[in-house]
Design a protein around this motif. Structure first.
Motif, PDB file in Angstrom:
ATOM      1  N   VAL A  87      -0.197   3.613 -15.983  1.00  0.00           N
ATOM      2  CA  VAL A  87      -1.197   4.667 -15.415  1.00  0.00           C
ATOM      3  C   VAL A  87      -0.652   5.309 -13.676  1.00  0.00           C
ATOM      4  N   ASN A  88      -1.685   5.773 -12.943  1.00  0.00           N
ATOM      5  CA  ASN A  88      -0.999   6.520 -12.010  1.00  0.00           C
ATOM      6  C   ASN A  88      -0.721   5.522 -10.699  1.00  0.00           C
ATOM      7  N   CYS A  89      -0.542   5.110  -9.768  1.00  0.00           N
ATOM      8  CA  CYS A  89       0.394   4.265  -9.128  1.00  0.00           C
ATOM      9  C   CYS A  89      -1.261   4.589  -8.186  1.00  0.00           C
ATOM     10  N   SER A  90      -1.457   5.294  -7.882  1.00  0.00           N
ATOM     11  CA  SER A  90      -2.428   5.686  -7.012  1.00  0.00           C
ATOM     12  C   SER A  90      -4.163   4.435  -7.661  1.00  0.00           C
ATOM     13  N   SER A  91      -3.601   4.137  -8.860  1.00  0.00           N
ATOM     14  CA  SER A  91      -4.870   3.958  -9.380  1.00  0.00           C
ATOM     15  C   SER A  91      -5.440   2.453  -8.666  1.00  0.00           C
ATOM     16  N   GLY A  92      -4.573   1.424  -8.557  1.00  0.00           N
ATOM     17  CA  GLY A  92      -4.896  -0.209  -7.604  1.00  0.00           C
ATOM     18  C   GLY A  92      -3.687  -0.232  -6.699  1.00  0.00           C
ATOM     19  N   GLU A  93      -4.195  -1.732  -5.926  1.00  0.00           N
ATOM     20  CA  GLU A  93      -2.477  -2.150  -5.081  1.00  0.00           C
ATOM     21  C   GLU A  93      -1.482  -2.917  -6.202  1.00  0.00           C
ATOM     22  N   GLN A  94      -0.607  -2.737  -5.986  1.00  0.00           N
ATOM     23  CA  GLN A  94       0.576  -3.242  -6.614  1.00  0.00           C
ATOM     24  C   GLN A  94       1.363  -4.450  -5.834  1.00  0.00           C
ATOM     25  N   LEU A  95       1.657  -5.585  -6.870  1.00  0.00           N
ATOM     26  CA  LEU A  95       1.911  -6.660  -7.086  1.00  0.00           C
ATOM     27  C   LEU A  95       2.894  -7.084  -5.899  1.00  0.00           C
ATOM     28  N   TYR A  96       2.792  -8.187  -5.125  1.00  0.00           N
ATOM     29  CA  TYR A  96       4.081  -8.897  -4.782  1.00  0.00           C
ATOM     30  C   TYR A  96       4.037 -10.292  -5.360  1.00  0.00           C
ATOM     31  N   ILE A  97       4.746 -11.267  -5.479  1.00  0.00           N
ATOM     32  CA  ILE A  97       4.911 -12.446  -6.216  1.00  0.00           C
ATOM     33  C   ILE A  97       5.801 -13.214  -5.099  1.00  0.00           C
ATOM     34  N   THR A  98       5.448 -14.577  -5.058  1.00  0.00           N
ATOM     35  CA  THR A  98       6.081 -15.429  -4.593  1.00  0.00           C
ATOM     36  C   THR A  98       6.639 -16.923  -5.800  1.00  0.00           C
ATOM     37  N   CYS A  99       7.634 -17.108  -5.797  1.00  0.00           N
ATOM     38  CA  CYS A  99       7.800 -17.891  -6.842  1.00  0.00           C
ATOM     39  C   CYS A  99       8.817 -18.658  -6.233  1.00  0.00           C
ATOM     40  N   SER A 100       8.394 -20.385  -6.921  1.00  0.00           N
ATOM     41  CA  SER A 100       9.111 -21.326  -6.102  1.00  0.00           C
ATOM     42  C   SER A 100      10.786 -21.996  -5.709  1.00  0.00           C
ATOM     43  N   GLY A 110      12.767  -5.569  -2.022  1.00  0.00           N
ATOM     44  CA  GLY A 110      11.436  -6.317  -0.810  1.00  0.00           C
ATOM     45  C   GLY A 110      11.693  -7.141  -0.466  1.00  0.00           C
ATOM     46  N   GLY A 111      12.454  -8.119  -0.645  1.00  0.00           N
ATOM     47  CA  GLY A 111      11.732  -9.486  -0.665  1.00  0.00           C
ATOM     48  C   GLY A 111      13.446 -10.400  -0.392  1.00  0.00           C
ATOM     49  N   SER A 112      13.215 -11.473  -1.529  1.00  0.00           N
ATOM     50  CA  SER A 112      14.425 -12.695  -1.727  1.00  0.00           C
ATOM     51  C   SER A 112      14.493 -12.192  -2.754  1.00  0.00           C
ATOM     52  N   GLU A 113      15.339 -13.767  -4.117  1.00  0.00           N
ATOM     53  CA  GLU A 113      15.359 -13.180  -5.221  1.00  0.00           C
ATOM     54  C   GLU A 113      14.773 -13.062  -5.363  1.00  0.00           C
ATOM     55  N   GLY A 172       9.169 -10.606  -4.142  1.00  0.00           N
ATOM     56  CA  GLY A 172       9.378  -9.720  -3.295  1.00  0.00           C
ATOM     57  C   GLY A 172       7.893  -9.141  -4.386  1.00  0.00           C
ATOM     58  N   GLU A 173       8.510  -7.358  -4.526  1.00  0.00           N
ATOM     59  CA  GLU A 173       7.693  -6.812  -5.153  1.00  0.00           C
ATOM     60  C   GLU A 173       8.126  -6.850  -6.305  1.00  0.00           C
ATOM     61  N   VAL A 174       7.229  -6.061  -7.465  1.00  0.00           N
ATOM     62  CA  VAL A 174       7.392  -7.219  -9.021  1.00  0.00           C
ATOM     63  C   VAL A 174       7.577  -5.096  -9.659  1.00  0.00           C
ATOM     64  N   GLU A 175       8.923  -4.276 -10.625  1.00  0.00           N
ATOM     65  CA  GLU A 175       9.216  -3.896 -11.143  1.00  0.00           C
ATOM     66  C   GLU A 175       9.599  -4.181 -12.601  1.00  0.00           C
TER      67      GLU A 175
END
Length: 278
Positions: free
Chosen positions: A257-270, A178-181, A184-187
């Motif tokens: 854990v169930n995904c509905s239990s919290g906000e999911q992570l989005y990260i930007t690296c340099s 969902g972003g660039s290299e 984006g959203e972390v999996e």
């Protein structure tokens, strides 16, 4: 203090006594009917019906993984009275799986899976529940109790994947979507499936390790994912890193854990990905 282990239920099995800070097997040459009466009375198991030799319940080493890609992955099967049987997934956890993997010289466990991975077994379904702490080297060193056989069938046979298996090759890989290299959203590939990471247990230390693992330099920021679509699988939380690790797999273990239990992570690296630490 005594206990009975490795049998089909709590009142049938191998006799062990607690001595010198650990559990030890009783030699059958020194064990007779009167000794059996004492043990049965102590355990609230009535009177002994039969006293068997050591071969009846084995030496605590009769376990295997079958129907996997190798000997370090497959359906869990245990042997009692010279007969192999399966165990129920609802009574099996990662700590017991870790001990089994260690017992089989397969490292540690990366996943506990159900029947859709390794198929249904046949014959007996052993009702053992192993209460392991994770430090034991053989299953009989764990506390053992019984699970109701009525609660299980071969449609719920437990399976285990150890990190010594070829199936564990991708475990711990990470990717961004969902972003660039490098944004984006972390999996993470965790317990044999791609799962999103939750923001709740995340800190700069974990973020630094993730950017390093991706070959994307240092972390610029991390936040809640802008995506409003809930991930279809379970999410992951609980990683705890010092910040110096090269790989999230080197940090303390996490949990699904169930995904509905919290906000999911989005990260930007340099920086742009420049290696293949994945």
């Amino acid at each position: 203090m005594s206990r009975i282990t490795a049998g089909p239920h709590r009142c049938s099995g191998r006799v062990e006594v607690f001595h010198g800070g650990s559990w030890s097997t009783v030699c059958d040459a020194d064990f007779d009917q009167r000794d059996a009466e004492v043990v049965c009375r102590e355990l609230g198991c009535g009177i002994p019906v039969e006293v068997l030799g050591s071969a009846a319940f084995g030496r605590g080493e009769e376990a295997r993984l079958v129907n996997g890609s190798d000997s370090c992955s497959g359906r869990v099967e245990l042997q009692y009275l010279s007969e192999w049987g399966t165990v129920c997934a609802v009574s099996w956890d990662m700590r017991a799986a870790d001990v089994l993997c260690a017992q089989l010289d397969c490292g540690s466990a990366v996943a506990v899976v159900e029947v859709d991975w390794f198929g249904e077994g046949s014959g007996h379904i052993w009702a053992d529940v192993f209460d392991c702490q994770g430090k034991e080297t053989h299953l009989p060193q764990c506390g053992i109790s019984s699970w109701s056989r009525a609660a299980c069938s071969h449609k719920h046979n437990a399976g285990v994947i150890c990190n010594g298996s070829s199936m564990a090759f991708h475990e711990g890989r990470v990717r961004l979507s969902g972003g660039s290299e490098c944004q984006g959203e972390v999996e993470i590939y965790f317990r044999q499936d791609w799962r999103r990471l939750l923001l709740d247990s995340w800190s700069l230390s974990e973020a630094s390790v993730l950017c390093r693992q991706l070959g994307c330099g240092s972390v610029l920021n991390y936040r809640s994912s802008p995506s409003t679509t809930e991930h279809k699988h379970m999410c992951v939380t609980g990683f705890s890193c010092s910040g110096s690790e090269a790989h999230l797999g080197n940090c303390s273990s996490a949990q699904p854990v169930n995904c509905s239990s919290g906000e999911q992570l989005y990260i930007t690296c340099s920086g742009k990905r420049d290696n293949t630490y994945q």
